[in-house]
Write an enzyme that holds these catalytic residues in place. Structure first.
Site, mmCIF file in Angstrom:
data_model
loop_
_atom_site.group_PDB
_atom_site.id
_atom_site.type_symbol
_atom_site.label_atom_id
_atom_site.label_comp_id
_atom_site.label_asym_id
_atom_site.label_seq_id
_atom_site.Cartn_x
_atom_site.Cartn_y
_atom_site.Cartn_z
ATOM 1 C CD GLU A 236 -2.701 -1.311 -0.125
ATOM 2 O OE1 GLU A 236 -3.085 -0.309 -0.747
ATOM 3 O OE2 GLU A 236 -2.881 -2.471 -0.545
ATOM 4 C CD1 TRP B 78 -1.356 -0.587 -4.056
ATOM 5 C CD2 TRP B 78 -1.789 0.736 -5.822
ATOM 6 N NE1 TRP B 78 -1.907 -1.366 -5.056
ATOM 7 C CE2 TRP B 78 -2.181 -0.578 -6.139
ATOM 8 C CE3 TRP B 78 -1.969 1.736 -6.773
ATOM 9 C CZ2 TRP B 78 -2.732 -0.917 -7.374
ATOM 10 C CZ3 TRP B 78 -2.527 1.399 -8.007
ATOM 11 C CH2 TRP B 78 -2.895 0.087 -8.298
ATOM 12 C CD1 TRP C 206 -18.191 12.833 -18.046
ATOM 13 C CD2 TRP C 206 -18.815 11.186 -16.659
ATOM 14 N NE1 TRP C 206 -17.091 12.047 -17.787
ATOM 15 C CE2 TRP C 206 -17.434 11.030 -16.947
ATOM 16 C CE3 TRP C 206 -19.412 10.258 -15.807
ATOM 17 C CZ2 TRP C 206 -16.654 10.005 -16.420
ATOM 18 C CZ3 TRP C 206 -18.642 9.240 -15.284
ATOM 19 C CH2 TRP C 206 -17.290 9.117 -15.588
ATOM 20 C CG ASN D 28 -8.711 1.712 0.173
ATOM 21 O OD1 ASN D 28 -8.606 2.665 -0.590
ATOM 22 N ND2 ASN D 28 -8.560 0.462 -0.219
ATOM 23 C CD1 TRP E 121 -11.119 10.615 -6.219
ATOM 24 C CD2 TRP E 121 -13.062 9.968 -7.148
ATOM 25 N NE1 TRP E 121 -12.106 10.731 -5.264
ATOM 26 C CE2 TRP E 121 -13.310 10.348 -5.805
ATOM 27 C CE3 TRP E 121 -14.134 9.525 -7.920
ATOM 28 C CZ2 TRP E 121 -14.589 10.293 -5.230
ATOM 29 C CZ3 TRP E 121 -15.402 9.476 -7.350
ATOM 30 C CH2 TRP E 121 -15.619 9.854 -6.024
HETATM 31 P P1 FAD Z 1 -3.330 1.928 5.264
HETATM 32 O O1 FAD Z 1 -4.151 0.828 4.734
HETATM 33 O O2 FAD Z 1 -2.823 1.811 6.655
HETATM 34 O O3 FAD Z 1 -2.171 2.168 4.237
HETATM 35 C C1 FAD Z 1 -0.922 2.786 4.596
HETATM 36 C C2 FAD Z 1 -0.645 3.945 3.672
HETATM 37 O O4 FAD Z 1 -0.507 3.486 2.344
HETATM 38 C C3 FAD Z 1 -1.749 4.975 3.627
HETATM 39 O O5 FAD Z 1 -1.658 5.880 4.705
HETATM 40 C C4 FAD Z 1 -1.495 5.630 2.277
HETATM 41 O O6 FAD Z 1 -0.460 6.575 2.352
HETATM 42 C C5 FAD Z 1 -1.015 4.464 1.432
HETATM 43 N N1 FAD Z 1 -2.144 3.898 0.679
HETATM 44 C C6 FAD Z 1 -3.011 2.945 1.077
HETATM 45 N N2 FAD Z 1 -3.880 2.665 0.089
HETATM 46 C C7 FAD Z 1 -3.557 3.466 -0.952
HETATM 47 C C8 FAD Z 1 -4.084 3.655 -2.251
HETATM 48 N N3 FAD Z 1 -5.116 2.947 -2.725
HETATM 49 N N4 FAD Z 1 -3.507 4.582 -3.042
HETATM 50 C C9 FAD Z 1 -2.460 5.316 -2.616
HETATM 51 N N5 FAD Z 1 -1.914 5.174 -1.399
HETATM 52 C C10 FAD Z 1 -2.459 4.261 -0.574
HETATM 53 N N6 FAD Z 1 -5.238 8.244 -0.006
HETATM 54 C C11 FAD Z 1 -4.666 9.393 0.395
HETATM 55 O O7 FAD Z 1 -3.677 9.355 1.143
HETATM 56 N N7 FAD Z 1 -5.159 10.613 0.002
HETATM 57 C C12 FAD Z 1 -6.257 10.724 -0.817
HETATM 58 O O8 FAD Z 1 -6.650 11.843 -1.168
HETATM 59 C C13 FAD Z 1 -6.899 9.517 -1.222
HETATM 60 N N8 FAD Z 1 -8.012 9.549 -2.005
HETATM 61 C C14 FAD Z 1 -8.614 8.373 -2.394
HETATM 62 C C15 FAD Z 1 -9.743 8.420 -3.217
HETATM 63 C C16 FAD Z 1 -10.370 7.232 -3.624
HETATM 64 C C17 FAD Z 1 -11.582 7.300 -4.529
HETATM 65 C C18 FAD Z 1 -9.872 5.999 -3.183
HETATM 66 C C19 FAD Z 1 -10.525 4.712 -3.613
HETATM 67 C C20 FAD Z 1 -8.733 5.935 -2.382
HETATM 68 C C21 FAD Z 1 -8.090 7.103 -1.979
HETATM 69 N N9 FAD Z 1 -6.933 7.082 -1.158
HETATM 70 C C22 FAD Z 1 -6.337 8.261 -0.788
HETATM 71 C C23 FAD Z 1 -6.265 5.804 -0.838
HETATM 72 C C24 FAD Z 1 -6.677 5.132 0.484
HETATM 73 O O9 FAD Z 1 -8.066 5.072 0.601
HETATM 74 C C25 FAD Z 1 -6.098 5.819 1.718
HETATM 75 O O10 FAD Z 1 -4.714 6.057 1.560
HETATM 76 C C26 FAD Z 1 -6.287 4.955 2.974
HETATM 77 O O11 FAD Z 1 -7.643 4.688 3.182
HETATM 78 C C27 FAD Z 1 -5.709 5.680 4.165
HETATM 79 O O12 FAD Z 1 -5.943 4.974 5.341
HETATM 80 P P2 FAD Z 1 -4.741 4.330 6.158
HETATM 81 O O13 FAD Z 1 -3.681 5.342 6.383
HETATM 82 O O14 FAD Z 1 -5.337 3.688 7.361
HETATM 83 O O15 FAD Z 1 -4.221 3.274 5.124
#
Ligand code: FAD
Length: 485
Positions: free
Chosen positions: A283, A286, A314, A349, A390
């Site tokens: 992640e 990612w 759209w 997420n 997105w």
């Molecule tokens: P954990 O699961 O603990 O993951 C650890 C870290 O990995 C996160 O803090 C984040 O930095 C990174 N990460 C995890 N999943 C993703 C992912 N899919 N893409 C990129 N990085 C990821 N994340 C953001 O940080 N900022 C946003 O503006 C954002 N917008 C999103 C919009 C949509 C439509 C979706 C589907 C996802 C988005 N995410 C975004 C990704 C993800 O949802 C969040 O990073 C995650 O929920 C953060 O929670 P956590 O820190 O507990 O994640």
């Protein structure tokens, strides 16, 4: 008589999305330069492409800057706050303080890159040293390349290349002290920036949920690797389980470096199931991949990566968009997610994917409306992760989920929130509803609804769109597109 030695001129340390002392290369360069250090944060309104920070993130920024001020006090230093065009502010500070050097850590959003490139050029042309450092990512976005020398467009080979590229650099420690200048320049007060909402105070619950600042971020990493990471690989998909790190808002403003987090998990590798560590690291990668995309396709926030989607038919419907934003769609998992976002400035997420799919595919509303709403309401709003995700859901992104993968919000709710605990927390009007119907209140018999104190259409909305119809409509819209790149 000894002649007084001339003190070296100070160095300006420009903080941006790196609001931390730990693992901060610009800070280290300033601290070891032998010069007095003047830390500065510039609020740069009106940089239109990057846009001002969203409301929720401004709330975070306020508290994060306050925490940074306290941490700098502890080093015998201060944080100078100024607002305006970054170059104008820096030039003024240089004039006031006689600084001859400016250092900062790099940022990778397109407008940020433009601003920084111009500033470096302008300062150097005046004989001011201007140096930038890495620190926002594990690897610079130019480092990983395909065999053909191109950037990566799909995640799996990117991850493989990442694994093969060796461990990310080890984090460096914070300095113990910073040399203070003989005279401090004037600073704005944080309060004068009015970044906290007052009328109404929509962030009232943020304080219970979050503790911005570097110390809290470090604590959170520790708590996560001591606990929740044990359930990460499976639990991370269930919004009612505390299985994710909640580090995203800290990462978004750079209160902790990804290298510090990455290396914190190294110590774990032997103690806990490897799956959990690998999944978590994937992640973090990612996040890197999103920045890789933004760096190589700077229009990621405004344009479809795949131009096939440029003619997507759209629908423009403000009423439906508002129902989605307010969590009044009649689909409990969607509404719970949108209300979690509003109450906590964050959404799980799995539910981000479901709510985004619902906006794009069930309501046929352009993904850019969703990106903008998330950007304003998320405390972790991130220019790369938000836009890339997105586009991932919309099918228009570099490594996107295929458009025909349309989430059924009822089945998603039943699979990932089987007892309805998440829905009950954020949609309290459904809290007494039998688990069997928590994700499908429309199908609940009258006596069940009555017992739960619900009258559909009065206490909780009927679905604003029929999912089966919407699915067919979305597939037909998609089929009408010409082939793209
Ligand atoms: P954990 O699961 O603990 O993951 C650890 C870290 O990995 C996160 O803090 C984040 O930095 C990174 N990460 C995890 N999943 C993703 C992912 N899919 N893409 C990129 N990085 C990821 N994340 C953001 O940080 N900022 C946003 O503006 C954002 N917008 C999103 C919009 C949509 C439509 C979706 C589907 C996802 C988005 N995410 C975004 C990704 C993800 O949802 C969040 O990073 C995650 O929920 C953060 O929670 P956590 O820190 O507990 O994640």
């Amino acid at each position: 008589m000894t002649t007084p030695t001339k003190e070296p001129s100070p160095v300006l340390l420009w903080f941006r999305k790196d609001l931390r002392l730990d693992d901060n290369h610009a800070l280290q360069a300033a601290a070891t330069s032998g010069r007095a250090v003047i830390p500065v944060y510039i609020r740069e309104p009106g940089v239109t492409e990057r846009g001002p920070l969203g409301g929720a993130q401004e709330w975070w920024l306020h508290h994060s800057l306050a925490a940074l001020q306290t941490a700098l006090d502890g080093l015998g230093s201060r944080l100078i706050l100024r607002q305006g065009n970054a170059l104008t502010v820096l030039e003024k500070l240089i004039e006031e303080t006689k600084a001859e050097a400016v250092v900062w850590n790099r940022r990778y959003d397109p407008a940020g890159i433009d601003v920084d490139t111009q500033i470096k050029k302008a300062l150097r042309s005046k004989g001011i040293e201007a140096n930038s450092f890495a620190g926002q990512l594990l690897h610079e976005p130019t480092r990983l390349r395909t065999g053909a020398g191109d950037h990566y467009k799909t995640y799996t080979p990117f991850w493989r290349a990442f694994e093969q590229s060796g461990e990310p650099p080890f984090p460096i420690e914070a300095p113990a002290k910073l040399l203070a200048p003989g005279r401090w320049p004037q600073s704005d007060t944080l309060a004068s920036w009015s970044m906290l909402p007052t009328k109404p105070n929509w962030a009232s619950e943020f304080t219970d949920m979050w503790k911005p600042g570097e110390a809290a971020a470090q604590e959170k990493v520790k708590d996560f690797i001591d606990g929740a990471i044990d359930d990460y690989a499976v639990g991370r998909d269930f919004p009612d389980r505390p299985a994710t790190s909640l580090l995203s808002p800290h990462l978004a403003l750079g209160e902790i470096s990804p290298a510090r987090i990455w290396h914190a998990t190294r110590r774990l590798a032997d103690n806990i199931a490897k799956d959990n560590v690998v999944r978590f690291r994937k992640e973090l990668v990612w996040r890197e991949f999103c920045y890789h995309q933004l760096f190589h396709f700077p229009k990621l926030r405004t344009e479809n990566w795949n131009d096939r989607y440029d003619d997507f038919p759209w629908l423009s419907d403000t009423k439906l968009l508002t129902s989605w934003q307010r969590g009044q769609t009649g689909y409990p998992i969607v509404d719970a997610g949108m209300r979690q976002l509003w109450r906590h400035g964050w959404m799980h997420n799995r539910v981000r994917m479901i709510t985004a799919s619902f906006l794009i595919k069930d309501l046929l509303i352009d993904w850019r409306n969703g990106e903008a709403w998330f950007r304003d309401t998320l405390v972790d709003a991130d220019p790369a992760a938000n836009a890339a995700n997105w586009q991932w859901v919309a099918g228009s992104g570099a490594d996107a989920s295929p458009f025909f993968r349309i989430f059924n919000p009822v089945l998603q709710g039943e699979k990932f929130d089987p007892d309805g605990g998440y829905v009950r927390t954020f949609v309290p009007e459904l809290s007494k509803l039998d688990s069997k119907y928590i994700h499908r209140p429309l199908e609940a018999p009258d006596d069940v609804l009555k017992r739960a104190g619900i009258e559909l259409g009065k206490h909780y909305p009927r679905p604003i769109v029929d999912h089966a119809m919407a699915r067919q409509r979305a597939l037909a819209a998609h089929a009408s597109l010409k082939d793209g790149r």
